[in-house]
Design a protein around this motif. Sequence first.
Motif, PDB file in Angstrom:
ATOM      1  N   VAL A   1       1.659  -9.740  11.481  1.00  0.00           N
ATOM      2  CA  VAL A   1       1.273  -9.322  12.799  1.00  0.00           C
ATOM      3  C   VAL A   1       0.886  -7.860  12.658  1.00  0.00           C
ATOM      4  O   VAL A   1       0.023  -7.241  13.646  1.00  0.00           O
ATOM      5  CB  VAL A   1       2.463  -9.281  13.938  1.00  0.00           C
ATOM      6  N   ALA A   2       1.238  -6.932  11.988  1.00  0.00           N
ATOM      7  CA  ALA A   2       0.788  -5.697  11.828  1.00  0.00           C
ATOM      8  C   ALA A   2      -0.610  -5.734  11.575  1.00  0.00           C
ATOM      9  O   ALA A   2      -1.374  -4.720  11.747  1.00  0.00           O
ATOM     10  CB  ALA A   2       1.520  -4.867  10.747  1.00  0.00           C
ATOM     11  N   GLN A   3      -1.274  -6.820  11.004  1.00  0.00           N
ATOM     12  CA  GLN A   3      -2.686  -6.830  10.878  1.00  0.00           C
ATOM     13  C   GLN A   3      -3.552  -7.091  12.069  1.00  0.00           C
ATOM     14  O   GLN A   3      -4.587  -6.808  12.202  1.00  0.00           O
ATOM     15  CB  GLN A   3      -3.071  -7.852   9.924  1.00  0.00           C
ATOM     16  N   ILE A   4      -2.823  -7.517  13.262  1.00  0.00           N
ATOM     17  CA  ILE A   4      -3.279  -7.710  14.380  1.00  0.00           C
ATOM     18  C   ILE A   4      -3.273  -6.268  15.108  1.00  0.00           C
ATOM     19  O   ILE A   4      -4.274  -5.993  15.921  1.00  0.00           O
ATOM     20  CB  ILE A   4      -2.467  -8.712  15.344  1.00  0.00           C
ATOM     21  N   GLY A   5      -2.350  -5.624  15.275  1.00  0.00           N
ATOM     22  CA  GLY A   5      -2.217  -4.321  15.953  1.00  0.00           C
ATOM     23  C   GLY A   5      -0.968  -3.990  16.326  1.00  0.00           C
ATOM     24  O   GLY A   5       0.411  -4.542  16.220  1.00  0.00           O
ATOM     25  N   LEU A   6      -0.840  -2.531  16.646  1.00  0.00           N
ATOM     26  CA  LEU A   6       0.499  -1.740  16.763  1.00  0.00           C
ATOM     27  C   LEU A   6       1.249  -2.391  17.990  1.00  0.00           C
ATOM     28  O   LEU A   6       2.438  -2.266  17.950  1.00  0.00           O
ATOM     29  CB  LEU A   6       0.412  -0.356  16.821  1.00  0.00           C
TER      30      LEU A   6
ATOM     31  N   GLY B   1       4.852   1.788   3.312  1.00  0.00           N
ATOM     32  CA  GLY B   1       4.519   1.748   4.551  1.00  0.00           C
ATOM     33  C   GLY B   1       3.089   1.758   4.871  1.00  0.00           C
ATOM     34  O   GLY B   1       2.404   1.354   5.897  1.00  0.00           O
ATOM     35  N   SER B   2       2.011   2.158   3.718  1.00  0.00           N
ATOM     36  CA  SER B   2       0.843   2.103   3.845  1.00  0.00           C
ATOM     37  C   SER B   2       0.192   0.747   4.172  1.00  0.00           C
ATOM     38  O   SER B   2      -0.925   0.503   4.527  1.00  0.00           O
ATOM     39  CB  SER B   2       0.155   2.956   2.763  1.00  0.00           C
ATOM     40  N   PHE B   3       1.117  -0.308   3.509  1.00  0.00           N
ATOM     41  CA  PHE B   3       0.668  -1.685   3.614  1.00  0.00           C
ATOM     42  C   PHE B   3       0.877  -2.184   5.150  1.00  0.00           C
ATOM     43  O   PHE B   3       0.294  -3.239   5.465  1.00  0.00           O
ATOM     44  CB  PHE B   3       1.437  -2.575   2.882  1.00  0.00           C
ATOM     45  N   PHE B   4       1.552  -1.455   5.971  1.00  0.00           N
ATOM     46  CA  PHE B   4       1.784  -1.845   7.143  1.00  0.00           C
ATOM     47  C   PHE B   4       0.899  -1.112   8.410  1.00  0.00           C
ATOM     48  O   PHE B   4       0.761  -1.607   9.561  1.00  0.00           O
ATOM     49  CB  PHE B   4       3.275  -1.723   7.691  1.00  0.00           C
TER      50      PHE B   4
ATOM     51  N   GLU C   1      -2.677   1.739   8.934  1.00  0.00           N
ATOM     52  CA  GLU C   1      -3.884   2.524   8.118  1.00  0.00           C
ATOM     53  C   GLU C   1      -3.742   3.897   8.922  1.00  0.00           C
ATOM     54  O   GLU C   1      -4.382   4.706   8.554  1.00  0.00           O
ATOM     55  CB  GLU C   1      -5.133   1.960   8.553  1.00  0.00           C
ATOM     56  N   ASP C   2      -2.785   4.132   9.903  1.00  0.00           N
ATOM     57  CA  ASP C   2      -2.699   5.552  10.675  1.00  0.00           C
ATOM     58  C   ASP C   2      -1.862   6.443  10.035  1.00  0.00           C
ATOM     59  O   ASP C   2      -0.634   6.199   9.512  1.00  0.00           O
ATOM     60  CB  ASP C   2      -1.946   5.262  11.987  1.00  0.00           C
ATOM     61  N   SER C   3      -2.477   7.671   9.447  1.00  0.00           N
ATOM     62  CA  SER C   3      -1.880   8.693   8.502  1.00  0.00           C
ATOM     63  C   SER C   3      -0.525   9.062   9.227  1.00  0.00           C
ATOM     64  O   SER C   3       0.286   9.435   8.450  1.00  0.00           O
ATOM     65  CB  SER C   3      -2.805   9.593   8.092  1.00  0.00           C
ATOM     66  N   VAL C   4      -0.734   9.217  10.599  1.00  0.00           N
ATOM     67  CA  VAL C   4       0.737   9.859  11.179  1.00  0.00           C
ATOM     68  C   VAL C   4       1.576   8.979  10.962  1.00  0.00           C
ATOM     69  O   VAL C   4       2.794   9.216  10.786  1.00  0.00           O
ATOM     70  CB  VAL C   4       0.248  10.418  12.751  1.00  0.00           C
ATOM     71  N   VAL C   5       1.564   7.449  11.478  1.00  0.00           N
ATOM     72  CA  VAL C   5       2.620   6.524  11.359  1.00  0.00           C
ATOM     73  C   VAL C   5       3.159   6.515   9.908  1.00  0.00           C
ATOM     74  O   VAL C   5       4.334   6.420   9.671  1.00  0.00           O
ATOM     75  CB  VAL C   5       2.179   5.405  11.864  1.00  0.00           C
ATOM     76  N   ILE C   6       2.252   6.478   8.960  1.00  0.00           N
ATOM     77  CA  ILE C   6       2.608   6.284   7.454  1.00  0.00           C
ATOM     78  C   ILE C   6       3.398   7.536   7.005  1.00  0.00           C
ATOM     79  O   ILE C   6       4.398   7.361   6.440  1.00  0.00           O
ATOM     80  CB  ILE C   6       1.484   6.367   6.411  1.00  0.00           C
ATOM     81  N   ALA C   7       3.215   8.685   7.615  1.00  0.00           N
ATOM     82  CA  ALA C   7       3.972   9.800   7.274  1.00  0.00           C
ATOM     83  C   ALA C   7       5.338   9.515   7.746  1.00  0.00           C
ATOM     84  O   ALA C   7       6.437  10.146   7.352  1.00  0.00           O
ATOM     85  CB  ALA C   7       3.222  11.014   7.731  1.00  0.00           C
ATOM     86  N   GLU C   8       5.429   9.397   8.940  1.00  0.00           N
ATOM     87  CA  GLU C   8       6.775   9.307   9.651  1.00  0.00           C
ATOM     88  C   GLU C   8       7.633   7.909   8.945  1.00  0.00           C
ATOM     89  O   GLU C   8       8.718   8.257   8.820  1.00  0.00           O
ATOM     90  CB  GLU C   8       6.302   8.948  11.267  1.00  0.00           C
TER      91      GLU C   8
END
Length: 481
Positions: A46-51, A348-351, A353-360
């Motif tokens: 579902v992460a491929q569809i949207g947040l 986290g980068s697999f879930f 592409e938002d750099s802020v989300v990945i960092a968190e």
Amino acid sequence: MTVSDQTLAQGLSTKEKIKIIIVLAVPAVIENFFQTMLGFADTFFVAQIGLEEVSAIGVTNAVLAIYFAIFMAVGVGVNVLMVNAAGAGNYKRASKVAQQGIILASFIGLFTGLVTFIFAEPLLRLLGVEQRVLEIGALYFRIVAVPSIFMAYMFVLSSVLRGIGNTKSPMKAVIIANVVNIILDYVLIFGFLFIPALGIVGAGIAGVFARIVGTVVLVYYIQKNNQITFYKEWWRIHKDYQKELLGLGTPAAGERLAMRIGQVVYFGFIVALGTNTFAAHQIAGNIETFSYMIAYGFAAAATIIVGKQVGAGNYNEAKSYAKLISDISAFFMIFMGVLLFLLGEWIGSFFSEDSVVIAEIGTALKIAAVFQPFLAILLILTGAYQGARNTKYPMYLTTMGMWIVRTGLVYMLAVQMNMGIAGVWTAIGIDIVFRAIVLWYRMEKNKWIKTEEQMSFKDRVECQCHPQTKQPRMNECVNNY
């Protein structure tokens, strides 16, 4: 001699005990891995569809966790009473407990399904989510939870098998259910050939079919087992057994509910930090559950082994096993902590592409890594306490930890001190350490087992009857209770 018989053997070396623990724990670890995959696969696809869809599944799972707490509590009651009965060699009583547990699960599963059908939106609205997330979440919630009787059956039927020391069959059932879920997730979410892409609706339908298949497989394995015998005349409500199940299960449910309701409250604090932060928290939580699977597997072994020892009256052996299992699990969880610390952000980068989300996500998992050995001790000792018929104290402790320590610190650190997601996960870690230390301390002081003197008269008689000689250490023996 079977592994189940060996758990009651006296004078075993540490090496022999470790072998017994591993044989029981590994299938449970694998089962937990694939159980985790049921939710992980939905979130991943579902992460491929949207947040927004990820958040919808996240808030739905927060409410479903309350349902799971209730189903799991019934499973705890079934598991504990069955392992105690097996420890005393009374498989007739174990079979009766199993049937009464299935009856109870049926009623609860139907009730939660009705609640979902009527109150899906109000329940999700309590989390303070945005309107779009609420709309998507309510649809997904109804699909997966109206037929929640199958969730209840999977929890309780697995507990029935573990109650007689069989951890392999639940593992196989969950693997099969997982394969079904992953295949259907891919086909129904994205579409395949003539099947249209159903998005989050497809994820819900896949989960329901997977649980139906899992239930059927568990029934098959129970029917194959010769230690459990179901009789037609026992398929009726028996007040004494229901009281015992509820007596053990209600505190276990209270513990889970205290945790989940507290989680709902601090989820509100996280939602207030923003959709991206909540999504990062949800994804980090899904990743961390892969470390939980080890501790939960060993916790299942702790409940079985400690329960059998307590049922046989071997209290010192029960304590010895509880501490040994805690040590082994903590060792494995340290290894998992290292992986979370080093690889969390990359995973986290697999879930997203938002750099802020990945960092968190990376920040959350680095903090979680530090607390992994304490998490192991907490979960194993909770399982050991349950096997020792003491489900009330973990409930009291969890309530205090969640509502005072965790929720209070989440508000103070994440909101008031503006630490964001780092504050959330630091608060979670402090709560884990607090509860682990308290449970260990009480075990060291021998204040963790519900002894014969604290049990009801019927319980004491049941536990004291020798299965072959029928000679009790008390004045009478009730063989058919």
